[in-house]
Design a protein around this motif. Sequence first.
Motif, PDB file in Angstrom:
ATOM      1  N   PHE A 101       0.812  -1.222   0.000  1.00 37.37           N
ATOM      2  CA  PHE A 101       0.000   0.000   0.000  1.00 37.37           C
ATOM      3  C   PHE A 101       0.849   1.277   0.000  1.00 37.37           C
ATOM      4  CE2 PHE A 101      -2.729   3.235   2.106  1.00 37.37           C
ATOM      5  CZ  PHE A 101      -3.817   3.205   1.242  1.00 37.37           C
ATOM      6  N   PHE A 102       1.902   1.232   0.786  1.00 34.55           N
ATOM      7  CA  PHE A 102       2.741   2.438   0.909  1.00 34.55           C
ATOM      8  C   PHE A 102       3.864   2.397  -0.118  1.00 34.55           C
ATOM      9  CE2 PHE A 102       1.238   1.373   5.231  1.00 34.55           C
ATOM     10  CZ  PHE A 102       0.383   2.452   5.411  1.00 34.55           C
ATOM     11  N   THR A 103       4.022   3.484  -0.864  1.00 29.68           N
ATOM     12  CA  THR A 103       5.075   3.495  -1.875  1.00 29.68           C
ATOM     13  C   THR A 103       6.201   4.474  -1.532  1.00 29.68           C
ATOM     14  OG1 THR A 103       3.770   5.102  -3.119  1.00 29.68           O
ATOM     15  CG2 THR A 103       3.527   2.796  -3.757  1.00 29.68           C
ATOM     16  N   GLY A 104       6.006   5.251  -0.511  1.00 30.40           N
ATOM     17  CA  GLY A 104       7.046   6.201  -0.088  1.00 30.40           C
ATOM     18  C   GLY A 104       6.470   7.069   1.007  1.00 30.40           C
ATOM     19  N   PRO A 105       7.313   7.977   1.560  1.00 33.64           N
ATOM     20  CA  PRO A 105       6.766   8.857   2.593  1.00 33.64           C
ATOM     21  C   PRO A 105       5.625   9.703   2.009  1.00 33.64           C
ATOM     22  CG  PRO A 105       9.082   9.365   2.146  1.00 33.64           C
ATOM     23  CD  PRO A 105       8.691   8.259   1.227  1.00 33.64           C
ATOM     24  N   ARG A 106       4.482   9.667   2.624  1.00 35.01           N
ATOM     25  CA  ARG A 106       3.295  10.399   2.169  1.00 35.01           C
ATOM     26  C   ARG A 106       2.797   9.914   0.803  1.00 35.01           C
ATOM     27  NH1 ARG A 106       1.292  13.056   6.489  1.00 35.01           N
ATOM     28  NH2 ARG A 106       3.001  13.535   7.867  1.00 35.01           N
ATOM     29  N   LYS A 107       3.178   8.716   0.392  1.00 36.53           N
ATOM     30  CA  LYS A 107       2.728   8.203  -0.915  1.00 36.53           C
ATOM     31  C   LYS A 107       2.130   6.808  -0.760  1.00 36.53           C
ATOM     32  CE  LYS A 107       5.981  10.602  -3.910  1.00 36.53           C
ATOM     33  NZ  LYS A 107       7.439  10.595  -3.811  1.00 36.53           N
ATOM     34  N   THR A 108       1.015   6.583  -1.506  1.00 40.04           N
ATOM     35  CA  THR A 108       0.377   5.266  -1.489  1.00 40.04           C
ATOM     36  C   THR A 108       0.075   4.834  -2.911  1.00 40.04           C
ATOM     37  OG1 THR A 108      -1.891   6.077  -1.469  1.00 40.04           O
ATOM     38  CG2 THR A 108      -0.795   5.896   0.675  1.00 40.04           C
ATOM     39  N   VAL A 109      -0.440   3.622  -3.043  1.00 36.87           N
ATOM     40  CA  VAL A 109      -0.809   3.119  -4.378  1.00 36.87           C
ATOM     41  C   VAL A 109      -2.128   3.715  -4.870  1.00 36.87           C
ATOM     42  CG1 VAL A 109       0.388   0.902  -4.147  1.00 36.87           C
ATOM     43  CG2 VAL A 109      -1.990   1.097  -3.397  1.00 36.87           C
ATOM     44  N   LEU A 110      -2.791   4.478  -4.043  1.00 37.67           N
ATOM     45  CA  LEU A 110      -4.087   5.045  -4.443  1.00 37.67           C
ATOM     46  C   LEU A 110      -3.927   5.906  -5.699  1.00 37.67           C
ATOM     47  CD1 LEU A 110      -5.579   6.149  -1.015  1.00 37.67           C
ATOM     48  CD2 LEU A 110      -6.521   4.408  -2.530  1.00 37.67           C
ATOM     49  N   GLN A 111      -4.787   5.621  -6.674  1.00 37.47           N
ATOM     50  CA  GLN A 111      -4.779   6.415  -7.893  1.00 37.47           C
ATOM     51  C   GLN A 111      -5.614   7.666  -7.658  1.00 37.47           C
ATOM     52  OE1 GLN A 111      -3.025   5.380 -10.857  1.00 37.47           O
ATOM     53  NE2 GLN A 111      -2.150   4.039  -9.278  1.00 37.47           N
ATOM     54  N   LYS A 112      -5.585   8.539  -8.638  1.00 33.65           N
ATOM     55  CA  LYS A 112      -6.243   9.830  -8.491  1.00 33.65           C
ATOM     56  C   LYS A 112      -7.726   9.707  -8.128  1.00 33.65           C
ATOM     57  CE  LYS A 112      -5.988  14.352 -10.544  1.00 33.65           C
ATOM     58  NZ  LYS A 112      -5.916  15.113 -11.780  1.00 33.65           N
ATOM     59  N   LYS A 113      -8.426   8.791  -8.780  1.00 35.21           N
ATOM     60  CA  LYS A 113      -9.870   8.693  -8.542  1.00 35.21           C
ATOM     61  C   LYS A 113     -10.210   7.476  -7.688  1.00 35.21           C
ATOM     62  CE  LYS A 113     -11.247  11.962 -11.745  1.00 35.21           C
ATOM     63  NZ  LYS A 113     -12.420  12.677 -12.205  1.00 35.21           N
ATOM     64  N   GLU A 114      -9.424   7.240  -6.674  1.00 39.79           N
ATOM     65  CA  GLU A 114      -9.670   6.101  -5.791  1.00 39.79           C
ATOM     66  C   GLU A 114      -9.761   6.577  -4.340  1.00 39.79           C
ATOM     67  OE1 GLU A 114      -7.754   2.174  -7.893  1.00 39.79           O
ATOM     68  OE2 GLU A 114      -6.424   3.399  -6.660  1.00 39.79           O
ATOM     69  N   VAL A 115     -10.483   5.807  -3.559  1.00 38.63           N
ATOM     70  CA  VAL A 115     -10.589   6.114  -2.130  1.00 38.63           C
ATOM     71  C   VAL A 115     -10.495   4.809  -1.343  1.00 38.63           C
ATOM     72  CG1 VAL A 115     -13.137   6.039  -2.152  1.00 38.63           C
ATOM     73  CG2 VAL A 115     -11.951   7.354  -0.381  1.00 38.63           C
ATOM     74  N   LEU A 116      -9.875   4.866  -0.189  1.00 39.85           N
ATOM     75  CA  LEU A 116      -9.794   3.671   0.664  1.00 39.85           C
ATOM     76  C   LEU A 116     -11.147   3.485   1.351  1.00 39.85           C
ATOM     77  CD1 LEU A 116      -7.915   1.483   2.006  1.00 39.85           C
ATOM     78  CD2 LEU A 116      -7.600   3.122   3.860  1.00 39.85           C
ATOM     79  N   ARG A 117     -11.763   2.312   1.144  1.00 40.54           N
ATOM     80  CA  ARG A 117     -13.087   2.093   1.711  1.00 40.54           C
ATOM     81  C   ARG A 117     -13.013   1.368   3.050  1.00 40.54           C
ATOM     82  NH1 ARG A 117     -17.860  -0.840  -1.627  1.00 40.54           N
ATOM     83  NH2 ARG A 117     -16.769  -2.762  -1.118  1.00 40.54           N
ATOM     84  N   SER A 118     -12.274   0.269   3.069  1.00 42.38           N
ATOM     85  CA  SER A 118     -12.209  -0.540   4.284  1.00 42.38           C
ATOM     86  C   SER A 118     -10.823  -1.130   4.438  1.00 42.38           C
ATOM     87  CB  SER A 118     -13.196  -1.714   4.218  1.00 42.38           C
ATOM     88  OG  SER A 118     -14.497  -1.291   4.020  1.00 42.38           O
ATOM     89  N   VAL A 119     -10.590  -1.596   5.619  1.00 46.66           N
ATOM     90  CA  VAL A 119      -9.394  -2.385   5.898  1.00 46.66           C
ATOM     91  C   VAL A 119      -9.869  -3.764   6.331  1.00 46.66           C
ATOM     92  CG1 VAL A 119      -7.281  -2.517   7.238  1.00 46.66           C
ATOM     93  CG2 VAL A 119      -8.262  -0.287   6.717  1.00 46.66           C
ATOM     94  N   LEU A 120      -9.305  -4.794   5.735  1.00 46.60           N
ATOM     95  CA  LEU A 120      -9.714  -6.163   6.075  1.00 46.60           C
ATOM     96  C   LEU A 120      -8.590  -6.805   6.877  1.00 46.60           C
ATOM     97  CD1 LEU A 120     -10.953  -7.024   2.471  1.00 46.60           C
ATOM     98  CD2 LEU A 120     -12.328  -6.129   4.362  1.00 46.60           C
TER      99      LEU A 120
END
Lengths: 769, 286
Positions: free
Chosen positions: B151-170
Motif C-alpha cells: 500500500f505504501f510506496t514512499g513517505p506520504r505516498k500510497t498506491v491510491l490512484q487519483k480517482k480512488e478512495v480507501l473504503r475498508s481495511v480487512l
Amino acid sequence: MKKELRVIGKPVPKHDAGIRVTGKAVYGHDIVLPGMLHGAILRTEHPAAEFTIDVSQARKLPGVVCVITADDVDVNNIGYKRDHPILKKGEANCTRDEIAAVAADTKAIAQEALKLIKVKYKVRKGVYDPFEALNEKSPQINKFISGKFPNKNIAEVFHYEHGHLEEEKKKSAVTVTRRFSLPRMTHTCMGTSNITASFNKTDGKLLLYSSTQVPFLYQRDMAHALKMNPSDIRVIQPVIGGGFGSKLDMHPFEPICALLSIKTGRPVQILYSREEEFIASPTRQPMIIDLTAGADEKGNFTFREINIIKDNGAYTSWGATTPFVIMQAFSSLYKVRACKFDATAVYTNNVFAGSFRGYGNPQATFALERIIDLLADELKMDKAAIRLLNANEKGEITGQGLHFETCGHKECLETVIEKAKGKRQKHVASGAEPAKVENPRFKNGIGYASMLHVGGGAKIYRSDGCGTTSKIDPYGYCTIITGSNEIGQGSETVLAMIASEELGIELKKIKVINTDTDVKPWDVGVHASRTSFVAGNSLLGAIRILKDKLNKKASELLQTNDPEFEYSDNKIISEKTKTTIALDKVVREMHFSEPNELAIASFFYEPSSKFQDKDFKGNVSGTYAFASQAIEVEVDTYTGNVKVLDIYVAQDVGKVLNPLLLAGQIEGGILQGVGYALTEELLMHEGKILNPNFHNYKILTASDIPNIHFYPIETNDKQGPYGAKGVGEAPLIPTAAAISNAVCDALGVEFLELPMTPERVLKAIHENK
Amino acid sequence: MDFKITSPKNKAGLLKAMQEGKNFRFGAGYTDLLMELKKQEETSFTIINLAQLNDKTFTEINTISGGLRIGSLATAAEIVNDKFITQHFPALQEAAHSLASSQIREVATIGGNLCTASPSGDMACALMALEAQCEILSANGKTRTVPISGFFTGPRKTVLQKKEVLRSVLVPLLEKNRKLHSGFIKVGTRRSMECSVVSLAYHIHLDRNDSIVHAGVAIGASAPTIRFAKTACDLISGNNLKTISQKDKEEFAAKVVSYASPITDIRATAWYRKEVLFNISKSIFE
C-alpha cells in the motif's frame, strides 16, 4: 494579633475562575475597536545580513493603510541597555528582526502586503557561539552599546565575591570542577502576544491594551521609545493569557503597533500566531556555567568559584540581569565560606532571552545541586546528610548580606528526605520482579535539591513598592484599587481575601480594580514572586488607615471609647460594650453627616529591603523563600525515557494564604520544571529556530504528570502579610536539579546539561558502559 | 483559510463527486488536513468531505468470514473501545490508544492514518503487523484489494490512484481463540500528543505450548515507509516464546533493525532510532 483567621488560609477558588472557564474573559485577542486596523510585521529572512527594502508595491495594495520601515519613524532604541532598534535599518542581526510593518483593513490584506515587500539581502556569516563572539576577530554584533567593556561583543558583566577564596581552597579536602550547559526554554503562554493601540490625534494621547506584567515601567519605556510624555500613555491590561516573566520587557511589536496607530490615527491590533510566538517571544537565558566547589573533610562547604558565559543574543533584555539572582544562589544557598562569581553576557546573532520564572535561578541551582552530589561522592558522604549539614539557618546573614530573619531550609530538607525515604525503601524492598534485578531494564533513582529565592520582592529598581486605594461604598461593598496586576497568579483573589479578613465583608462584596494606569497607584509590576507580599502589605496599610476613620465614627455612634473594634459579618462590633453597628451604616454616617467624609484611604508600601551596593552586597528582599524537593525517577534503559514517579516538595511559604491557589502555583511550577529537566528546548541552527511549534517543542501533557506531594512549611515571617512569603517562582527552581540528580543516581552517569532527552540519556548509558 | 467543500451523503454521491472532481482531496477527521489548510489562504483543490458519508462499508466495524472489516472512517476511539479488536488484535487496539490525545482519537480515522502514509503512522504500523488488506473503491464503482505491504510506496505516498478512495481495511483472523502475544510499542518523548520516534507492532500466534506458529512484526518511523520485518518473523517461527534464547532474541532484534533505514531529524538521530529499535525488539520476549 487577631484571633482565629476566618478567610486567610481557606481554599477560596480564584476570583476570576468563572469568567476564565466559561470563555467570558476578555483577552487582548477579543478586543475590537471601531475602525480598527490589523497590523503585521515583516521579519528578516536571514539572522545575519545587510539588506535594502522596497515597500512601494505593498503600499499600493488596496486595503493597506500604512507601511513603515526604519526610515519612516523617529524613535529611540528600546531594551534594558537601549541597544535595540524598534525597526532595523539596513542590517539584521537576529532571526526575529523587525524590518517593516503594515496596517491594513483585514489580517489577510496585511499578510498579503508583507509578501509584496521586496527585500534584497546580502547574507553575512553570523556568530552563533558566544565563545566565538569573544574572539577579537569576530565582528561587532550590536553597534549601539556604550563600549565600556574591553571586548566589543560583551553586553554586561557582573562580579561578586566574599570570603577568602584561596585560603578556603587550601582548607578543602575535596574540590570538584565541572562545566554545565543550559538550554533555551520558552514560556509557551497559552495566550499569544498581543497589543491593541489607539492614538487620538485630537489630544495626542495614546491608549494601549497590553499584556505587560509591569504597566508603569512599560508606560515609561514606551514613552521613551516614542519620544512622548509617559502620562500621555494610558495602559490598560486585558485578561492576560500567561506571563511567567515573558512580559517583563517591552518588545518591538508593541511600539510598532503604537507607531502604526499614530501614523494612521486609527486603532491597530497586532496578534501573534503560535509560530510567531515561538520565534519572536523571549526565552530563558541559555548559559555555560563553569563551577568549582570545595568542601572540607567533614563536608562543610568551603568555597565556590563561578564563571558564567551567557548567550545574550543580538540585543539586551532584562534577561541580562539574571546574575543578580544567580549570584544569590551561589553566594547564599547553603552556608559557604567563600565565593567568587563572574558572569558575562555576550552578544551573538541568536535570539535574545528575556526573564522567565526563576530568573536565572533554575540554571544556577542545577549547577550547584549537581556539584553538591559530586562533592558528596568524593567524600563518600550521604547526599541528604551533606545538605543537612550545610543548610541555611534562621538569623543567618550570608556573605552577600542577605538576612534570613526566618528560614525554613532545614525543615524543608528534613521533610522531603523523610517522606522520600519510606518510599524508596518500599521500592527496593518490594522488588516486584526479582528476575529483572540482575539486569533491570528500569532503573530507579532519587535526587535532592533545594532553592533560595527572594520572597519579599527584589529591589532591582529604585522602588520596589506598591500603592493601594481602598474604599467602602454606602452599600457596604469594598473596592480595592491596587497597583499590582493579575496575570493568572491569583493576586486578585488573595487581595480580596485580605480585605474580607480585615473588614469582615464577604468576598462577593469585594471588587478589585487593577488594570488601568490612569486609575491605579504605582507598582513596580508582577515579578520576583512579589505580589502577595508587596501588594498584600500595601492593602493592609490602606485598610489600617480606613479602619482608623471607621473606628472613629463607630466610637461616636456607639458612644464608646473602645479602641479595639472587631469587624465581622458586615458589622463593626465593640468588644468592650458588646454593641454592634452595621458597617454600611457607619460609612453612610461618615458621608452624610458633618464633617462629611468618604470611607476611602490610600497607602504606599515600600519593603524594608535595600538597593544593593556596587559590590552587589545588601539585603535585597524583604524576606527569603526556601524549598527542597526529593524526586524519584524510573529510567527506561532501553529507550532513555525518564519517568518522574514522585515529587516530594516542601516549601517555606511563610504562611499559607490560600491552599488551593498555593497548590496551583506549586504544581504548575513543578511541571514547568519537569519540562525544563526532560523535554523543553528551543532548538536552533545558525540563528534560526528549528521547532517553532508544539509538535516539536515538547511541553508535557496531562499523562506525564507525576505524583506531587506538597508539604508547606510555615515560618511566619513578621515582614509578610500574615507571615506569608512569595511562592510563585520557587517550585520550578530546584526541580530540574533534583530530577537530574535522580537520573544520575539511577544510572551512575554524570549529567551536566539539560534537557535530559531520551536520546541524551541513552547516549549517557552507552558512554558509561 | 478559504476552500471549496462537497459533502456526499451516500456511495452514489461520493462516486459522483469523485468522477466530477478534477483536483480534490479527501477529508475525514481533519486532524492533518486542517493544519495544512490553516497555512494556506486559498486552496487550489476541492475537499470531498467524508465525515457525513452514510455507508456501512466506510463507517462500521464488522466481522466477516476470515476476519474483520474496519471501515476507513472508523475513528481511533472506536477502535480503542471495540471488544473484538481488543481480544483478537491487541496490537491494533494499543496502537490506536497510543495515538495523540483522547480528543484527537475521537475524530482521527483509521483511513486517514493509512492514507496520509506517514512513516510514523501508529495504526498503520499495527495493520502492517496484522497483514491487513486494503479495499480500494474507484470512481467507476469498482473495488480492488491490495495487501498493506504494497500500500505504501514512499513517505506520504500510497498506491491510491487519483480517482480512488480507501473504503475498508480487512484484517485476517487466522484462528479464533488462538493464544496471542500481540502489542504495540511506541517510543517518544512524552506519553501523549506524540508522534512516534520509533514504533514496533507485533502480532504473534502461539500454540498451546507457547510455540510460535506465525509472527507478524512491523516497524514505524524507521524507514521511508512502515515496513514488515519478514526475516525476523521467519527466524522466530517454531521457537518457543517462553524459552527463546538470548542469542535468538538478539538475532531477531538485529533482523528487525535490518529493515530500518532511519533518518536523523530534530526529533532523534538515526543512531538513536536504530538503538532503540533493537532494544524494544528484544523486549517483546521479556
